[in-house]
Design an enzyme around this catalytic site. Structure first.
Site, PDB file in Angstrom:
ATOM      1  CG  HIS A   1     -28.300 -42.813   8.306  1.00  0.00           C
ATOM      2  ND1 HIS A   1     -27.605 -41.647   8.159  1.00  0.00           N
ATOM      3  CD2 HIS A   1     -27.632 -43.756   7.597  1.00  0.00           C
ATOM      4  CE1 HIS A   1     -26.555 -41.866   7.364  1.00  0.00           C
ATOM      5  NE2 HIS A   1     -26.545 -43.142   7.018  1.00  0.00           N
TER       6      HIS A   1
ATOM      7  CG  HIS B   1     -23.075 -41.235   4.724  1.00  0.00           C
ATOM      8  ND1 HIS B   1     -23.790 -41.174   3.551  1.00  0.00           N
ATOM      9  CD2 HIS B   1     -23.553 -42.284   5.418  1.00  0.00           C
ATOM     10  CE1 HIS B   1     -24.672 -42.171   3.540  1.00  0.00           C
ATOM     11  NE2 HIS B   1     -24.546 -42.855   4.653  1.00  0.00           N
TER      12      HIS B   1
END
Lengths: 331, 331
Positions: B56, B218
């Protein structure tokens, strides 16, 4: 082509509008032109104007602000801005101390910025120019005679911008910019192409296991294609080509930029940067400051470039000076 | 899978190493652990620790520094960090004023951060926690009970970080963080998937003309898939879902984040941001500050999220306070 856009024909105007309304504290769009100017002009300061084709964001509108550019002119995607747009930018930001044009070395850019400079000079504005040509990959290319200007251009914005902010004259600011250009070199590569919105299909094709070394930021051919290597192998190849220039030596202080071309995860850029640092350290070269991120992109191209800039005392001081722009903030 | 990496198994360690050697003025890697800590700790300050799965970036290591986090713990890609790693982070940055854990609401993260908190408390360290859950897309998801924490987490880092930097107590910093969490909402979408390096293939498949609304960071399922719309249509859909929460009203001051998921060109984010601003303006909502860029990514996923945060006088003041970290610098 999968993109988050409204209309391929209006991406530049809409982007500039979005930028202006999102970050009005930094930038204002010049009414009727694809030009971003500093919202708060500094009177009596040498003004810096850059620009070029769009698609390289945050270059160049993202660097308009304190300590960097006063205006950025945005052409169509991968297309030089027209002289009239550049001329309007020059007129908008000149406050009497003169204007320095920072041009990436593409034939169309050089020609159009020069024409704009002549138009402005006819109005009595003093205009000087510098041309960045940091890409060591190839000598001539699709749209270039000589070497191409790529991510190193951002370091010219930063350092010449700091010099201008400190109140230097146009001659001094130009000299500083030329000092950066003489001491910086870049080299890039790509693993995935980008798609110009109005074209609708990728600008080149690479096989699934293939990468291109020395790729330009518009998808221009590089030095060669080969089977994709590890991040360490890629970093080594890029840095080797830069070091072969013979201007970086043991004991030198340098700035490093590991630049993403748009779609490369920051994770990968940091992995490359780790190897770049290791190579330089082994050569005895001192890293004063490293920038890792998307500074000069090619839409959603996947790949990266490495830039080295050798610093003398003045360049180091100016590099580390504060900047406050949409895409480059530094204390 | 085309990536610039050396070994899918070591991407996290190599990334953290690259970050530490590239930006030593900001961050240091905790020897033997996948933890980035502030190079210059501020004694007597409440310490902020966040983290989660990697992939991320710049979350969360990029936010370690003055005015934001004191440590970030990096799990494997899209995998919660283990309690022992989090425990080491807590021990490394506590200077006696206590530690606030900022956790994104994923079951593994919550469980592991809580276990680490218990371990640290057994050592006599005072630990508090907040859980971000800004994603309005779905109530429960693949790895989540309740709502997911996404890009709004970065605004918690920013504002709670500023509060801690000003010398507030652990109770006060926690209260401020909870105030941010109560007043922020996000919604995202994707047009292209990402590939976890160790998996080697995309985490989901979308048709050439398809997008997913409410996609998690995700690749968790969103609310639905549909034919890809214009940028304006996408912005409208994301903002509508956020406004349906009923907490943003005419006259309110808000911060806006238009966040890229990794491979989305900044050009596209600015186009989306332009429409977001137009929608809010029409509702009479005041944009105090807008952030446009890659703040909470999903490797090379293409897509974006929009976050709104309603500001009271204190939150506004803290949002606009200075920060100096690798990925978030603000005067």
């Amino acid at each position: 082509m999968k993109k988050i856009i409204n209309d391929p024909e209006s991406v530049v105007e809409e982007m500039l509008h979005g930028m202006a309304v999102s970050q009005p504290q930094y930038v204002t769009k010049l009414e009727g032109f694809n030009v971003m100017v500093r919202t708060t002009q500094k009177k009596g300061k040498v003004a810096l104007v850059s620009g070029g084709g769009s698609g390289h964001e945050p270059s160049h509108g993202g660097y308009v602000g304190k300590g960097m550019l006063d205006a950025a002119v945005a052409g169509a995607v991968f297309t030089s801005p027209t002289p009239d747009q550049i001329y309007e930018a020059i007129k908008a930001v000149d406050t009497g101390a003169g204007v320095l044009l920072i041009i990436k070395n593409y034939t169309g850019d050089v020609m159009n910025f020069e024409m704009a400079a002549e138009m402005a000079e006819a109005d009595g504005i003093t205009v000087e120019k510098v041309v960045t040509q940091d890409d060591v990959a190839v000598e001539n290319s699709t749209w270039t005679t000589g070497r191409r200007g790529i991510a190193g251009t951002v370091l010219v914005h930063k350092i010449a911008g700091a010099k201008a902010e400190m109140g230097a004259s146009l001659t001094e600011v130009k000299q500083t910019a030329e000092n950066v250009i003489a001491n910086e070199r870049s080299m890039g590569m790509a693993i995935l192409p980008c798609t110009v919105p109005a074209a609708g299909k990728p600008s080149f094709i690479l096989a699934d296991d293939e990468m291109e070394i020395g790729m330009g930021i518009h998808g221009e051919p590089g030095t060669h294609r080969e089977k994709i290597q590890t991040a360490d192998g890629i970093a080594q190849q890029l840095v080797d080509k830069i070091l072969a220039e013979g201007i970086y030596h043991s004991g030198d202080e340098v700035a490093v930029m590991v630049n993403g071309l748009g779609a490369t995860p920051l994770m990968e850029l940091y992995i490359v940067s780790g190897k770049v640092q290791a190579i330089l350290q082994e050569k005895g070269i001192q890293m004063v400051k490293t920038y890792v991120g998307n500074y000069m992109t090619s839409l959603e191209m996947a790949g990266c470039s490495v830039t080295l800039l050798k610093l003398d005392a003045e360049l180091k001081n100016l590099l580390l000076a504060p900047a406050d722009t949409p895409a480059f903030v530094q204390y």
